[in-house]
Write an enzyme that holds these catalytic residues in place. Sequence first.
Site, PDB file in Angstrom:
ATOM      1  N   HIS A 164     -11.827  -4.339  -9.295  1.00  0.00           N
ATOM      2  CA  HIS A 164     -11.162  -4.778  -8.068  1.00  0.00           C
ATOM      3  C   HIS A 164     -12.139  -5.525  -7.170  1.00  0.00           C
ATOM      4  CE1 HIS A 164      -9.028  -4.815  -4.364  1.00  0.00           C
ATOM      5  NE2 HIS A 164      -9.517  -3.708  -3.864  1.00  0.00           N
ATOM      6  N   CYS A 180      -8.336  -6.187   1.257  1.00  0.00           N
ATOM      7  CA  CYS A 180      -7.930  -6.277  -0.156  1.00  0.00           C
ATOM      8  C   CYS A 180      -6.653  -7.083  -0.334  1.00  0.00           C
ATOM      9  CB  CYS A 180      -7.776  -4.890  -0.745  1.00  0.00           C
ATOM     10  SG  CYS A 180      -9.276  -3.921  -0.548  1.00  0.00           S
ATOM     11  N   CYS A 205      -2.381  -2.534  -1.176  1.00  0.00           N
ATOM     12  CA  CYS A 205      -2.822  -1.835   0.038  1.00  0.00           C
ATOM     13  C   CYS A 205      -4.166  -2.412   0.465  1.00  0.00           C
ATOM     14  CB  CYS A 205      -2.939  -0.342  -0.215  1.00  0.00           C
ATOM     15  SG  CYS A 205      -4.085   0.042  -1.557  1.00  0.00           S
TER      16      CYS A 205
END
Lengths: 300, 444
Positions: B391, B98, B426
């Site tokens: 996301h 990510c 993160c």
Amino acid sequence: MVPASYGVTELDRLPRLGGLFAKGAAGSVTKRPKGAVRLPEVSYRVAGVDTSGEAAHLAAYQDLLGEPASDVLPAGFLHVLAFPLATAVMVRPDFPLPLLGMVHLRNVARVLRPVRLGEALEVRAWAQDVRGHRRGVQVDLVAEVLVGGELAYQGVSTYLAKGFTAPGAAAPGEPADDGTRPEWTAPLPTARWTLGGGTGRAYGAVSGDLNPIHTSALGAKAFGFPRAIAHGMYTAARALAEVGPALRGDRYEWTVEFFRPVLLPSTVDVAIRPAGDGLVYDGWRSGKGTRHLTGTVTPL
Amino acid sequence: MSTTPSPVPSTREAVIIGGNRIPFSRAGKKYVRTSNQDMFTAALEGLVARFGLQGERLGEVAGGAVLKHSKNFNLIRESVLGSSLAPTTPAYDVQQACATGLEAAIAVTNKIKLGQIESAVAGGTDTVSDAPIVVSDRLRAALLDANHAKTTSAKIKALLQIRPKDLAPVSPSTGEPRTHLSMGEHQAITTAAWGITREAQDEIALASHQNLARAWEAGFFDDLVTPFKGLTRDDNLRADTSLEKLAKLRPVFGASLDAPATMTAGNSTPLTDGASTVLFSSREWAEERELPILAKFVDAETAAVDFVHGHEGLLMAPAAAVPRLLARNGLTLEDIDFFEIHEAFASTVLTTLAAWEDEEYCRTELGLDGAFGKVDRSRLNVNGSSLAAGHPFAATGGRIIATAAKLVSAKAKETGQPARALISVCAAGGLGAVALVESTDNAA
């Protein structure tokens, strides 16, 4: 070290587990509790075990357990390597306990120097220290691996044989023996193992331990388990692999104590945490309090 | 084991000119059968149009995708070739789960700062709807054996290893390879360890939707987003959600733990498709072309935690990275005007904030003298974040950088004072990347 009173029997090569199991299964029928248990005072020894042909076996082991590819033999692999010799001791006619149906209670192994693929090994195995347990007797099967005469690995596997009687009184102060264990609550997990129905067959294939309680539901039923159960050493070796070479170092102690067996298929939650100089691991049935195993990995 | 940070060496600045992304879309909706390359090319082409970069040879384009097919080995270069940029623009792929987009930005801005390149685009793209599906390891092994076999009989023998169950396709998972726990299960463990409540998580989720909706209404994204495939806004956005609606959702992670399960589909990010890009350059390059300078990409830090051995939660690496970044730049949390903390889960934000407020944790884990400090919630994800926008893994970094740059630029213009944004992302593997973005003199 082999007890001084023991005689040494030299074998040409490590025996094959398949034949031993057949012999052990047959022998198990006749080995019944009668009087105090006496162990044969003999140690088996094979010198010059060539590991240069073990590359594919090692790769299969590493792949199954999650050990990184390396020419250093993990302690779990050394256990597998020496296991047939310890089994040969247990199937001797004068070994008083039945091979099948013995319960693996705990295991303590120490790697004192790294053993590498290709090194010539001396392997020794013997049984010692028979003592009481609230459900019978427990006995230690000791296996040692030496490289160039130097002790590289020692594994002590403690088994329970139910219904047998130890010479003298039960050993006091063993926490696993008095029937009560301290209350235990599951810690927060750090990993989850999804163990399929074929887990026992897969570890059986790399370890040679094709004991039917691990490989088939029918075999397990014969010994009172509703389904096949995972090899305890598979779960312990997987925990050892997940600790990994960086944290255990070249020289380490690896212990495990087994509680309830893992019935297959199953989901096992695992917690690996720092403790003291090393790491402690726990395994329990996911979502339940059923505790399967605990152990430590400590650099020496 | 903490070491005194070295002072930041003096280099020239890397500035942020602007960003462009396509609207993010929930998996299986608008972007079904749209590839990573399609989406990244669209986002890049929008950036080219926005800043008049047609035919321009940029120093570099860097980016990546987390769920990537092996045929996309040169995903970003292929996207460049499909864009209006000069085909002489070099490109390369980056992958850090990510944090891919942010890591790509760190890489290209460092090259700008060192004078190796004058201009660059960083970004990322991800699709769950068009995710690669692979064959099982056993089938793959058999096919490779057959391929390597020299005789027909050996080929047949290899193929005979194949069993019916080996033919089942394997979809990508968000499970950690070492722990076999999904990211949600990992975060549920961290959530339980820090005692984060369901209510606190739902409040973060609600704020994310409300803030993102307000920003869209105010036109904040008008110069940051190019419509794509008929979509003009992030379609995960629920402007009308409420604490009551969020409270009705069933927990989806942490069901097997002793602690109550608190993480729901409402306070966890959905699987999303999308792509984003950000244009960086040297100050000179931007000025020569009369391009706007929104902000400086000041500095960045990455960190990793040992989640495998229970030492730390999977998504807690930014908690370690931020104090190091701020210390190196002589800053504290009070010096930050905007906190852009990626909402992988609402509880990821909350466990990070809780860690910084915990004296014991900061001392033993972060090597600080005491608690790192408290984040002013009114400065947190003020224009929404991943819970509302969605996301698409590698695209999140670019979305956040462009938002942060616009926020500090506007704030500096408004107050006449420099403004700073802290970006924290993160990532799987116990990774974290964080960065510092600051307004420039032009803006102030």
